[in-house]
Design a protein around this motif. Structure first.
Motif, short mmCIF file in Angstrom:
data_model
loop_
_atom_site.label_atom_id
_atom_site.label_comp_id
_atom_site.label_asym_id
_atom_site.label_seq_id
_atom_site.Cartn_x
_atom_site.Cartn_y
_atom_site.Cartn_z
N PRO A 77 0.83 -1.22 0.00
CA PRO A 77 0.00 0.00 0.00
C PRO A 77 0.86 1.25 0.00
N ALA A 78 0.31 2.31 -0.55
CA ALA A 78 1.06 3.57 -0.68
C ALA A 78 1.33 4.17 0.68
N GLY A 79 2.55 4.75 0.83
CA GLY A 79 2.93 5.42 2.08
C GLY A 79 3.48 4.51 3.13
N VAL A 80 3.48 3.21 2.91
CA VAL A 80 3.99 2.26 3.90
C VAL A 80 5.25 1.64 3.35
N ARG A 81 6.38 1.82 4.06
CA ARG A 81 7.66 1.26 3.64
C ARG A 81 7.99 0.08 4.53
N PRO A 82 8.31 -1.05 3.96
CA PRO A 82 8.62 -2.22 4.79
C PRO A 82 9.93 -2.01 5.52
N SER A 83 10.02 -2.60 6.73
CA SER A 83 11.24 -2.51 7.53
C SER A 83 12.32 -3.38 6.95
N ARG A 84 13.56 -3.15 7.46
CA ARG A 84 14.69 -3.91 6.95
C ARG A 84 14.59 -5.38 7.32
N ALA A 85 14.04 -5.65 8.53
CA ALA A 85 13.92 -7.05 8.97
C ALA A 85 12.87 -7.77 8.16
N ILE B 293 20.38 -23.78 4.06
CA ILE B 293 19.73 -22.52 3.66
C ILE B 293 19.05 -21.88 4.86
N ILE B 294 18.44 -22.67 5.72
CA ILE B 294 17.75 -22.12 6.91
C ILE B 294 18.77 -21.49 7.85
N ILE B 295 19.91 -22.16 8.03
CA ILE B 295 20.97 -21.62 8.92
C ILE B 295 21.48 -20.29 8.38
N ILE B 296 21.69 -20.21 7.08
CA ILE B 296 22.18 -18.96 6.47
C ILE B 296 21.17 -17.84 6.67
N ILE B 297 19.90 -18.13 6.52
CA ILE B 297 18.85 -17.11 6.68
C ILE B 297 18.80 -16.61 8.13
N ILE B 298 18.95 -17.52 9.10
CA ILE B 298 18.94 -17.11 10.52
C ILE B 298 20.12 -16.20 10.83
N ILE B 299 21.29 -16.52 10.28
CA ILE B 299 22.48 -15.69 10.50
C ILE B 299 22.28 -14.30 9.91
N ILE B 300 21.67 -14.22 8.74
CA ILE B 300 21.43 -12.92 8.10
C ILE B 300 20.49 -12.08 8.95
N ILE B 301 19.45 -12.70 9.49
CA ILE B 301 18.49 -11.96 10.33
C ILE B 301 19.15 -11.44 11.59
N ILE B 302 20.02 -12.25 12.25
CA ILE B 302 20.70 -11.83 13.49
C ILE B 302 21.64 -10.67 13.21
N VAL B 303 22.35 -10.75 12.09
CA VAL B 303 23.31 -9.67 11.76
C VAL B 303 22.57 -8.37 11.51
N GLY C 142 21.42 1.45 14.50
CA GLY C 142 20.33 2.07 13.72
C GLY C 142 19.29 1.09 13.30
N ALA C 143 19.29 -0.07 13.97
CA ALA C 143 18.29 -1.07 13.62
C ALA C 143 16.94 -0.66 14.18
N PRO C 144 15.84 -1.03 13.59
CA PRO C 144 14.51 -0.66 14.09
C PRO C 144 14.21 -1.31 15.42
N PRO C 145 13.35 -0.69 16.23
CA PRO C 145 13.01 -1.26 17.54
C PRO C 145 12.33 -2.60 17.39
N VAL C 146 12.67 -3.46 18.37
CA VAL C 146 12.13 -4.81 18.36
C VAL C 146 10.92 -4.87 19.27
N LEU C 147 9.86 -5.45 18.79
CA LEU C 147 8.63 -5.59 19.57
C LEU C 147 8.82 -6.70 20.58
N LEU C 148 8.36 -6.49 21.79
CA LEU C 148 8.48 -7.47 22.86
C LEU C 148 7.11 -7.99 23.22
#
Length: 527
Positions: A435-443, A492-502, A508-514
């Motif tokens: 939708p217009a005006g909404v930018r997805p986060s990096r995560a 492939i799953i291990i590589i994806i998890i490492i990318i997410i953690i990094v 400057g990472a976005p706040p994490v929801l708790l």
């Protein structure tokens, strides 16, 4: 005139493996046969012979058939019972609806000792007074006449007053033969009149033209002398006029040539239409005259009607041959394949999900030779030619023609086509716009990218497995392939998890929801 040929008899001897020397039964009905021939030499063992509904005029060439038991000559042009003395085993004779008027000729059947049944219904002799009494007394071996059994009392009664009955029968027979002779004379006169009429139409007025030739020659000689003198004077005047007229005509001819060509074309079309209409009218008039003119029921009239119908049928066949048949469209101009069933055969088209095939079961005629069937399998349709007639059907899915098989059932004769489906293709999934005006986060973008990678790897792996022919793989190879797939997926799953953690640990990472259950330890404030 239709003759009995060896090919005709062999076609009717299919039940005897087309062997005619040992044939015991043959049916030659409705063949327009006019003469019995060759059967006494080719088929000596005949026991049953069907010759009904033909144009046979005489009973001949049957004396050598010693084993013949049943002879059917109903609906023919027979006038006299004869030449059956040699058929020693004859038990049943059917002469229904013929032209037998000579009842005394039936006495020749006394030599056929085993004759038990005789049928003469529909013959002129059945109208004679004392007809049944004469036959019962003349043929003592008969058990049934015209379908009714001859009792003992009837036989005794028929022997009483036999001389008077014979005298009456002979008188009626003479009267019938006299009338029959008159009918033949009328037919001959009619035929001679038709021939004269045809000659007059062809010849035209030949006699009148020959009488006037002498007079015309004398008149022409005198007129020629006078004309020669006049012509010499007129020649000079005409020469001057011709020069002037030639110039004028040259201009007029050019204009007239174009108009004449158009007029000639129109006249030719009109003449052809008029001729066609006139011919149709003449044919209709002749047809009405033929069927409306009254005539007596005789062998000649029956032959005439048969020849008239045969002539009409041949003319119809010639007209059908001249008109070319319109070719059936199998594929339209825009490339659309049509469903066609010219031979009108039953069929079933099914999809076998287990074997990944499309199966066509076509109910081809059981006793038809396979050489008369031609099969053409394409990727989207199937075409089968059965004795020149086209059967075509569109397939529900694309198939592989090179791997398809065609088999013919030996019991039912059905044609079974097994067509494996073509290899599957990767279908592009729908891209859902944000939708217009909404930018997805990096995560979230990284997680979406990882999910797309997983999907692509899954598709590439399974398509690679599908491309391998499953029928050629053994159990051991399938287990190895499954283990390799599992190892690749875990990596492939291990590589994806490492990318997410990094990405989360970067500044400057976005706040994490708790969640409510999570606890966070905060450092103590400095004094």
């Amino acid at each position: 005139m239709v003759h009995i040929t060896e090919e005709m008899v062999r076609r009717r001897a299919e039940h005897n493996d087309c062997e005619i020397f040992s044939l015991e039964e043959v049916s030659l009905h409705q063949q327009d046969i006019e003469r019995i021939e060759h059967l006494d030499r080719w088929c000596r063992d005949l026991k049953i012979l069907y010759l009904q509904n033909n144009l046979v005029s005489r009973m001949e060439n049957l004396s050598r058939l010693k084993k013949l038991e049943y002879l059917n000559l109903a609906l023919n042009n027979i006038e006299v019972i004869e030449n059956l003395e040699g058929c020693e085993s004859l038990q049943k004779l059917d002469l229904t609806v013929n032209f037998i008027g000579c009842l005394s000729s039936a006495e020749s059947l006394r030599h056929n000792v085993h004759l038990r049944e005789l049928f003469l219904v529909g013959n002129p002799c059945t109208e004679f007074q004392g007809y049944r009494q004469f036959l019962v007394s003349s043929l003592p071996q008969l058990k049934s006449l015209d379908g009714t059994e001859i009792s003992r009392s009837e036989r005794i009664r028929s022997s009483q007053g036999l001389k008077e009955v014979k005298r009456r029968v002979l008188e009626q027979e003479k009267e019938f033969l006299r009338r029959r002779a008159e009918e033949k004379e009328e037919v001959q006169r009619k035929a001679a009149g038709e021939e004269k009429g045809n000659k007059e139409r062809r010849g035209g007025s030949d006699g009148s033209s020959s009488t006037n030739t002498g007079r015309r020659l004398e008149e022409n000689e005198e007129s020629q002398e006078v004309e020669e003198n006049k012509e010499s004077q007129e020649v000079e005047e005409n020469e001057e006029r011709q020069e002037v007229e030639e110039n004028e005509e040259s201009q007029e001819n050019e204009e007239n040539e174009e108009s004449q060509e158009n007029e000639e074309n129109e006249e030719v079309e009109e003449n052809t239409k008029q001729r066609g209409e006139q011919q149709e009218e003449q044919q209709e008039q002749e047809e009405q005259e033929f069927w409306n003119t009254p005539c007596s029921f005789t062998p000649e009239s029956r032959l005439e009607t048969h020849r008239h119908l045969e002539k009409k049928r041949r003319a119809k066949e010639k007209g059908a041959e001249q008109q070319p048949k319109a070719s059936r469209t199998l594929i339209t101009a825009d490339g659309r394949v049509m469903n066609v069933n010219e031979p009108k055969l039953d069929f079933s088209l099914t999809e076998d999900e287990q074997n990944n095939t499309v199966v066509l079961d076509l109910a081809v005629y059981r006793h038809m030779d396979t050489s008369l069937v031609d099969v053409d399998v394409q990727t989207t349709y199937v075409r089968v030619s059965v004795k020149g007639k086209i059967f075509q059907v569109v397939l529900p899915a694309e198939v592989r023609p090179d791997s398809s098989t065609a088999q013919r059932s030996q019991t039912s004769g059905h044609l079974v086509l097994t067509m494996p489906r073509a290899e599957g293709e990767i279908k592009v999934s729908k891209v859902v716009p944000h939708p217009a005006g909404v930018r997805p986060s990096r995560a979230s973008s990284s997680s979406q990218h990882s999910l797309s990678l997983i999907k692509q790897t899954y598709c590439s792996i399974f398509t690679a497995v599908d491309r391998v022919d499953r029928s050629q793989l053994s159990v051991f190879t399938t287990i190895i392939i499954i283990i390799i797939i599992i190892i690749i997926i875990t990596i492939i799953i291990i590589i994806i998890i490492i990318i997410i953690i990094v990405t989360i640990s970067l500044p400057g990472a976005p706040p994490v929801l708790l969640l409510a259950s999570d606890t966070v330890k905060c450092p103590a404030p400095a004094n």
